[in-house]
Scaffold this motif. Structure first.
Motif, mmCIF file in Angstrom:
data_model
loop_
_atom_site.group_PDB
_atom_site.id
_atom_site.type_symbol
_atom_site.label_atom_id
_atom_site.label_comp_id
_atom_site.label_asym_id
_atom_site.label_seq_id
_atom_site.Cartn_x
_atom_site.Cartn_y
_atom_site.Cartn_z
ATOM 1 N N SER A 121 0.806 -1.300 -0.048
ATOM 2 C CA SER A 121 -0.146 -0.192 -0.158
ATOM 3 C C SER A 121 0.763 1.286 0.043
ATOM 4 O O SER A 121 0.279 2.395 -0.184
ATOM 5 C CB SER A 121 -0.857 -0.001 1.350
ATOM 6 N N GLY A 122 2.239 1.089 0.279
ATOM 7 C CA GLY A 122 3.061 2.467 0.722
ATOM 8 C C GLY A 122 2.734 3.025 1.837
ATOM 9 O O GLY A 122 3.315 4.198 1.997
ATOM 10 N N LEU A 123 2.095 2.662 2.854
ATOM 11 C CA LEU A 123 1.617 3.078 4.002
ATOM 12 C C LEU A 123 2.655 2.513 4.891
ATOM 13 O O LEU A 123 2.850 1.152 4.580
ATOM 14 C CB LEU A 123 0.074 3.141 4.177
ATOM 15 N N PRO A 124 2.698 3.362 6.241
ATOM 16 C CA PRO A 124 3.589 2.493 7.303
ATOM 17 C C PRO A 124 2.713 1.298 7.652
ATOM 18 O O PRO A 124 1.783 1.444 8.767
ATOM 19 C CB PRO A 124 3.846 3.697 8.186
ATOM 20 N N PRO A 125 3.248 -0.004 7.467
ATOM 21 C CA PRO A 125 2.642 -1.292 7.905
ATOM 22 C C PRO A 125 2.526 -1.334 9.294
ATOM 23 O O PRO A 125 1.653 -2.069 9.936
ATOM 24 C CB PRO A 125 3.355 -2.178 7.002
ATOM 25 N N ARG A 126 3.373 -0.788 10.221
ATOM 26 C CA ARG A 126 3.496 -1.026 11.620
ATOM 27 C C ARG A 126 3.031 0.118 12.507
ATOM 28 O O ARG A 126 3.106 0.040 13.885
ATOM 29 C CB ARG A 126 4.982 -1.346 12.081
ATOM 30 N N LEU A 127 2.168 0.999 11.756
ATOM 31 C CA LEU A 127 1.607 2.217 12.556
ATOM 32 C C LEU A 127 0.682 1.718 13.545
ATOM 33 O O LEU A 127 -0.326 0.840 13.205
ATOM 34 C CB LEU A 127 0.855 2.963 11.452
ATOM 35 N N PRO A 128 0.732 1.915 15.088
ATOM 36 C CA PRO A 128 -0.261 1.300 15.751
ATOM 37 C C PRO A 128 -1.724 1.922 15.523
ATOM 38 O O PRO A 128 -1.889 2.951 15.075
ATOM 39 C CB PRO A 128 0.412 1.906 17.103
ATOM 40 N N VAL A 129 -2.563 0.803 15.840
ATOM 41 C CA VAL A 129 -4.089 1.280 15.526
ATOM 42 C C VAL A 129 -4.795 0.698 16.763
ATOM 43 O O VAL A 129 -4.875 -0.351 17.322
ATOM 44 C CB VAL A 129 -4.722 0.562 14.173
ATOM 45 N N ILE A 130 -5.630 1.783 17.162
ATOM 46 C CA ILE A 130 -6.703 1.265 18.336
ATOM 47 C C ILE A 130 -7.983 1.430 17.453
ATOM 48 O O ILE A 130 -8.377 2.382 16.826
ATOM 49 C CB ILE A 130 -6.743 2.501 19.455
ATOM 50 N N MET A 131 -8.874 0.248 17.803
ATOM 51 C CA MET A 131 -10.063 0.295 17.272
ATOM 52 C C MET A 131 -11.351 0.571 18.100
ATOM 53 O O MET A 131 -11.178 0.060 19.229
ATOM 54 C CB MET A 131 -10.230 -1.314 16.512
ATOM 55 N N LEU A 132 -12.132 1.143 17.805
ATOM 56 C CA LEU A 132 -13.320 1.467 18.552
ATOM 57 C C LEU A 132 -14.321 0.611 18.117
ATOM 58 O O LEU A 132 -14.638 0.632 16.947
ATOM 59 C CB LEU A 132 -13.609 3.047 18.481
ATOM 60 N N SER A 133 -15.367 0.154 18.784
ATOM 61 C CA SER A 133 -16.261 -0.439 18.459
ATOM 62 C C SER A 133 -17.440 -0.523 19.542
ATOM 63 O O SER A 133 -16.910 -0.591 20.654
ATOM 64 C CB SER A 133 -16.188 -1.737 17.982
ATOM 65 N N ALA A 134 -18.664 -0.451 19.382
ATOM 66 C CA ALA A 134 -19.760 -0.874 20.317
ATOM 67 C C ALA A 134 -19.979 -2.124 20.500
ATOM 68 O O ALA A 134 -20.687 -2.319 21.519
ATOM 69 C CB ALA A 134 -21.246 0.273 19.666
ATOM 70 N N TYR A 135 -19.226 -2.831 19.871
ATOM 71 C CA TYR A 135 -19.607 -4.532 19.638
ATOM 72 C C TYR A 135 -18.334 -5.102 20.546
ATOM 73 O O TYR A 135 -17.167 -4.808 20.204
ATOM 74 C CB TYR A 135 -19.559 -5.141 18.381
ATOM 75 N N SER A 136 -18.631 -5.840 21.629
ATOM 76 C CA SER A 136 -17.261 -6.273 22.518
ATOM 77 C C SER A 136 -17.178 -7.673 22.128
ATOM 78 O O SER A 136 -16.697 -8.458 23.171
ATOM 79 C CB SER A 136 -17.296 -5.891 23.907
ATOM 80 N N ALA A 137 -18.029 -8.465 21.291
ATOM 81 C CA ALA A 137 -17.947 -9.961 21.254
ATOM 82 C C ALA A 137 -16.417 -10.513 20.940
ATOM 83 O O ALA A 137 -15.610 -9.662 20.434
ATOM 84 C CB ALA A 137 -19.011 -10.396 20.196
ATOM 85 N N ASP A 138 -16.410 -11.701 21.378
ATOM 86 C CA ASP A 138 -14.694 -12.232 21.432
ATOM 87 C C ASP A 138 -14.473 -12.329 19.798
ATOM 88 O O ASP A 138 -13.493 -12.147 19.511
ATOM 89 C CB ASP A 138 -14.914 -13.483 22.047
ATOM 90 N N ALA A 139 -15.664 -12.774 19.027
ATOM 91 C CA ALA A 139 -15.436 -12.866 17.798
ATOM 92 C C ALA A 139 -14.888 -11.460 17.087
ATOM 93 O O ALA A 139 -14.273 -11.563 16.163
ATOM 94 C CB ALA A 139 -16.841 -13.546 16.860
#
Length: 152
Positions: A84-102
């Motif tokens: 992609s040409g983007l920094p592949p190791r950039l840290p990401v925090i995902m927000l979601s209203a859904y917290s199911a294990d899946a």
């Protein structure tokens, strides 16, 4: 990582917030500024986020999962794609209203570093930031043992 250490780390960082809700981006921005981060960039879509990432150095991405037409998982997949040409190791925090294990498993397999359940508090955001920024090693996409921080 202590609160002072978190404030020092955040004061040197540029954080990209990706969410189609201006209200949520605003709440995140206010919390991040209270933690000492004054360099916050916002995008209301995955496409806009990718455009920003191509021209602006960013140290951390906080993205919502559920957006249209492309979602946060698609953003992470693009980031983790070495072509992609983007920094592949950039840290990401995902927000979601859904917290199911899946859901958390899918996020882990995609390469998400941390998972923050909405609604979140400033305390849970700070804890997730500390865990994410304090992590020394990351095993990327497809690895079931990849570290993932969870706060609610």
């Amino acid at each position: 990582m202590s609160n002072d250490t978190l404030d020092q780390a955040l004061s040197r960082m540029t954080i990209l917030l990706v969410d189609d809700s201006a209200a949520l981006r605003g709440a995140l921005r206010v919390s991040l500024q209270a933690f000492g981060c004054d360099r916050v960039v916002e995008a209301d879509s995955v496409e806009r986020a990718l455009d920003l990432l191509r021209v602006k150095p960013v140290d951390l991405v906080i993205t919502d999962w559920k957006m249209k037409p492309r979602d946060g998982i698609d953003l992470v997949r693009t980031l983790r794609d070495r072509t992609s040409g983007l920094p592949p190791r950039l840290p990401v925090i995902m927000l979601s209203a859904y917290s199911a294990d899946a859901r958390m498993q899918q996020a882990r397999q995609t390469g998400v570093d941390a998972f923050l359940t909405k609604p979140f508090t400033a305390t849970s955001l700070a804890r997730t930031l500390r865990e994410t920024l304090g992590a020394r090693t990351h095993i990327r996409a497809g690895a079931d043992t990849a570290p993932i921080a969870t706060a609610s």
